[in-house]
Design an enzyme around this catalytic site. Structure first.
Site, PDB file in Angstrom:
ATOM      1  N   GLY A 245     -48.537 -24.422  34.655  1.00  0.00           N
ATOM      2  CA  GLY A 245     -49.558 -25.425  34.936  1.00  0.00           C
ATOM      3  C   GLY A 245     -49.747 -25.821  36.384  1.00  0.00           C
ATOM      4  CD  GLU A 279     -43.934 -21.178  28.721  1.00  0.00           C
ATOM      5  OE1 GLU A 279     -45.088 -21.632  28.644  1.00  0.00           O
ATOM      6  OE2 GLU A 279     -43.193 -21.066  27.738  1.00  0.00           O
ATOM      7  N   PRO A 280     -44.932 -20.268  34.829  1.00  0.00           N
ATOM      8  CG  PRO A 280     -44.074 -19.751  36.941  1.00  0.00           C
ATOM      9  CD  PRO A 280     -43.656 -20.020  35.522  1.00  0.00           C
ATOM     10  N   GLY A 281     -48.242 -19.305  35.744  1.00  0.00           N
ATOM     11  CA  GLY A 281     -49.187 -18.194  35.782  1.00  0.00           C
ATOM     12  C   GLY A 281     -49.977 -18.252  37.074  1.00  0.00           C
ATOM     13  NE  ARG A 282     -54.757 -22.420  37.362  1.00  0.00           N
ATOM     14  CZ  ARG A 282     -55.880 -22.070  36.738  1.00  0.00           C
ATOM     15  NH1 ARG A 282     -56.833 -21.473  37.404  1.00  0.00           N
ATOM     16  NH2 ARG A 282     -56.041 -22.346  35.459  1.00  0.00           N
ATOM     17  CE1 TYR A 322     -61.984 -22.525  31.772  1.00  0.00           C
ATOM     18  CE2 TYR A 322     -61.491 -21.039  33.582  1.00  0.00           C
ATOM     19  CZ  TYR A 322     -61.305 -21.439  32.274  1.00  0.00           C
ATOM     20  OH  TYR A 322     -60.436 -20.749  31.489  1.00  0.00           O
ATOM     21  CB  CYS A 348     -79.742 -10.087  32.002  1.00  0.00           C
ATOM     22  SG  CYS A 348     -80.120  -8.510  32.749  1.00  0.00           S
ATOM     23  CD  GLU A 349     -76.061 -14.439  29.718  1.00  0.00           C
ATOM     24  OE1 GLU A 349     -76.403 -15.628  29.649  1.00  0.00           O
ATOM     25  OE2 GLU A 349     -75.926 -13.702  28.729  1.00  0.00           O
ATOM     26  CE1 TYR A 376     -54.879 -17.838  32.671  1.00  0.00           C
ATOM     27  CE2 TYR A 376     -54.511 -18.964  34.760  1.00  0.00           C
ATOM     28  CZ  TYR A 376     -54.114 -18.665  33.480  1.00  0.00           C
ATOM     29  OH  TYR A 376     -52.936 -19.183  32.991  1.00  0.00           O
TER      30      TYR A 376
HETATM   31  C1  LIG Z   1     -51.582 -20.499  30.072  1.00  0.00           C
HETATM   32  C2  LIG Z   1     -50.200 -20.861  29.802  1.00  0.00           C
HETATM   33  C3  LIG Z   1     -49.258 -20.865  30.831  1.00  0.00           C
HETATM   34  C4  LIG Z   1     -49.613 -20.594  32.268  1.00  0.00           C
HETATM   35  O1  LIG Z   1     -50.369 -21.633  32.793  1.00  0.00           O
HETATM   36  P1  LIG Z   1     -50.705 -21.682  34.364  1.00  0.00           P
HETATM   37  O2  LIG Z   1     -51.544 -22.896  34.492  1.00  0.00           O
HETATM   38  O3  LIG Z   1     -51.440 -20.442  34.695  1.00  0.00           O
HETATM   39  O4  LIG Z   1     -49.431 -21.799  35.107  1.00  0.00           O
HETATM   40  C5  LIG Z   1     -47.947 -21.142  30.504  1.00  0.00           C
HETATM   41  N1  LIG Z   1     -47.570 -21.409  29.226  1.00  0.00           N
HETATM   42  C6  LIG Z   1     -48.461 -21.432  28.210  1.00  0.00           C
HETATM   43  C7  LIG Z   1     -47.997 -21.731  26.844  1.00  0.00           C
HETATM   44  C8  LIG Z   1     -49.796 -21.170  28.458  1.00  0.00           C
HETATM   45  O5  LIG Z   1     -50.674 -21.214  27.456  1.00  0.00           O
END
Ligand SMILES: *Cc1c(COP(=O)(O)O)cnc(C)c1O
Length: 420
Positions: A245, A279-282, A322, A348-349, A376
Site C-alpha cells: 500500500g 506485500e509492497p507492489g507499487r 483512475y 476509439c474512446e 499497474y
Molecule cells: C494489491 C495488493 C498489494 C499491493 O499493493 P500496493 O499498493 O501495490 O503496494 C498487496 N497485498 C494485497 C492483498 C493486494 O491486494
C-alpha cells in the site's frame, strides 16, 4: 533548472534522456515503441530500502506480483531473496518460472478456485491469506484430499479508512476483501477445529497509494490486540502480514520514505516474537519504470491541442481508469515555444488519454517518456482495438535486456476460429 525525476536512475544528458547508462532514443531506435523500460538499479534499490529499514528483525518482503508480473522483473526480486504475494494460479506459475521460492509465497484473493488451491498446496506455498469462511472449508477439504495441512492466515478487514482513491481502498467494511474484524476471533476458533488447516498468521491490507502511514499503524494496532486475544485463547500466530500500500510520487505527492513508513510499525512490534511480512507492489516497481512512446501526430485545435502518440489506454490504463497522473517528459529538448497538449492514444474512446494539459516543446516523431509506469502499467494492459501489447525491457547499466517481446498481430487471434 535540473529536472528531478521520480525515477532515480533517469537523467538528462546531451543525447537526451538516459536511463542508467543508455539513451532512451537509442532504445526506441532498437526496440520500437511503445515500450516499457525498467531500471534494474531502481528495482533493486526499492527492494533493498525495505530490507534495510527492517534491519535484523525477522521479516519477509513479498512483492505483490499483480503490480508488475514480468518474469524478468520477478527474477530480479527472486534473486534478492524476496517472497511474493500472488492472487491467482497464473501468478503462482510466473513466480516459479522466475525462480521464486514457493516457501516464500503468500496467496491472497477472494476467489481462489479449487484448481488454484490444489496447485498451491502441491508446490508448498508459505501461506494462504484466507478471505472468507467458505474458503476455510474449501481449503480444509482439499488439503485433506492431498493428505496435507494447509497453512493459513485470516485476512481481516479492520475498517480503517486509508484515505486513498475509492477504487484502491480495500480495508473498509463495505468492500469485498477480507473477513469482518468482529467475526475474525470466532473464525480462528473454527479454523482451529478443522483437521487439515495449520493456523500460521494474520493478514491485512487496507489500500493502495497510501501517502500517510497512520492508517496502517491504526490497523496494525487493532490486529495486535486481536493477536493477543487469540494467544490468550490458545491460538498462537507465527506471523503478522501488514500488506502493501505504500504510495509513490507520481506528480507532487510526498509519500513517506520506506524507512519512515516502517519506523512506527517496527516500534509497535518491538519485542514481539512474530515474523513481520509486507506485500509492497507499487512502491517496489512504480517509479522504476517508464512507458516510452512516440508522437504520431500533433493536432492543434481551437480549444485544445492534441499530441497523438503510439501508446494508448490499452497499454497504460491508469489515467482512463483512475484519472491518474503520469509525468510526460520529452526525451530530447527542442528550442520551441511550449504548448499545452492533451496526450492521447489512437483508441476509439474519449477516455483514451494518457495525460492532459501538459506543457511540451515537441514535434511530430518525438519521443515521450511517461514516468512512474512500472506498477499497474503493463500488468493491466489489454489488446483492446487489436493492439499488440508493448515490449518490456530492463536496463542494467549499459546493457539492455528484452524481457518481453512485442506481441505480433497473428498471436492476437491465434486462438480464434473463422466459421464456414
Ligand atoms: C494489491 C495488493 C498489494 C499491493 O499493493 P500496493 O499498493 O501495490 O503496494 C498487496 N497485498 C494485497 C492483498 C493486494 O491486494
Amino acid at each position: 533548472m535540473t529536472e528531478a525525476f521520480p525515477l532515480p536512475t533517469l537523467h538528462r544528458s546531451p543525447s537526451g534522456l538516459m536511463l542508467e547508462d543508455l539513451a532512451l532514443a537509442d532504445i526506441a531506435a532498437q526496440f520500437g515503441t511503445p515500450t516499457y523500460v525498467y531500471s534494474r538499479a531502481a528495482l533493486t534499490a526499492a527492494f533493498e530500502s525495505y530490507r534495510h529499514a527492517l534491519g535484523a528483525r525477522p521479516a519477509l518482503v513479498c512483492c505483490a506480483v499483480k503490480a508488475n508480473s514480468n518474469l524478468g522483473v520477478l527474477s530480479i526480486f527472486a534473486r534478492l531473496g524476496a517472497g511474493f504475494d500472488i492472487v491467482s494460479g497464473g501468478e503462482l506459475a510466473r513466480v516459479l518460472a522466475a525462480g521464486g521460492d514457493a516457501g516464500r509465497i503468500v496467496f491472497s484473493g477472494v476467489g481462489k478456485t479449487r484448481a488454484e488451491i490444489r496447485q498451491a498446496l502441491i508446490v508448498g506455498i508459505r501461506c494462504f491469506n484466507v478471505e472468507s469462511a467458505a474458503e476455510l472449508d474449501r481449503l480444509n477439504e482439499i488439503a485433506g484430499q492431498l493428505g496435507q495441512r494447509a497453512p493459513i492466515a485470516l485476512r481481516v478487514n479492520p475498517d480503517v479508512d486509508p484515505k486513498t482513491h475509492p477504487y484502491i481502498s480495500t480495508g473498509l467494511k463495505n468492500n469485498k476483501f477480507g473477513v469482518a474484524f468482529a467475526d475474525a476471533f470466532a473464525l480462528y476458533q473454527r479454523a482451529a477445529t478443522l483437521p487439515h488447516l495449520s493456523i500460521r498468521g494474520i493478514a491485512c491490507h487496507i489500500g493502495s497509494q497510501l501517502l500517510d502511514g497512520a492508517p496502517v499503524v491504526e490497523a496494525a494496532t487493532l490486529v495486535l490486540r486481536l493477536v493477543d486475544q487469540l494467544a490468550a485463547a490458545g491460538i498462537r500466530l507465527d506471523h503478522i502480514d501488514l500488506g502493501g500500500g505504500l504510495g509513490i510520487r507520481y506528480r507532487d505527492e510526498t509519500p513517506p520514505t520506506v524507512a519512515d513508513y516502517l519506523a512506527p510499525l517496527l516500534q509497535l512490534f518491538e519485542g514481539r516474537h512474530e515474523e513481520l511480512c509486507f506485500e509492497p507492489g507499487r512502491s517496489l516497481t512504480g517509479n522504476a519504470g517508464l512507458l516510452l512512446t512516440r508522437i504520431e501526430y500533433l493536432k492543434p485545435g481551437a480549444e485544445k491541442n492534441f499530441a497523438i502518440v503510439d501508446a494508448a489506454m490499452n497499454d497504460l490504463a491508469r489515467p482512463a481508469l483512475y484519472d491518474a497522473w503520469h509525468d510526460a517528459v520529452a526525451v530530447t529538448t527542442r528550442d520551441l515555444q511550449l504548448q499545452k497538449y492533451d496526450i492521447v492514444g489512437p483508441i476509439c474512446e474519449s477516455g483514451d488519454f494518457l495525460a492532459r494539459a501538459r506543457e511540451l516543446a515537441v514535434a511530430e516523431g518525438d519521443l515521450l517518456a511517461l514516468l512512474s509506469a512500472g506498477a499497474y502499467g503493463m500488468s493491466m494492459s489489454s489488446n483492446y482495438n487489436t493492439r499488440p501489447r508493448a515490449a518490456e525491457l530492463i536496463v542494467d547499466g549499459a546493457a539492455v535486456h528484452l524481457v518481453r517481446q512485442r506481441e505480433t498481430i497473428e498471436s492476437l487471434f491465434a486462438l480464434e476460429q473463422v466459421l464456414n
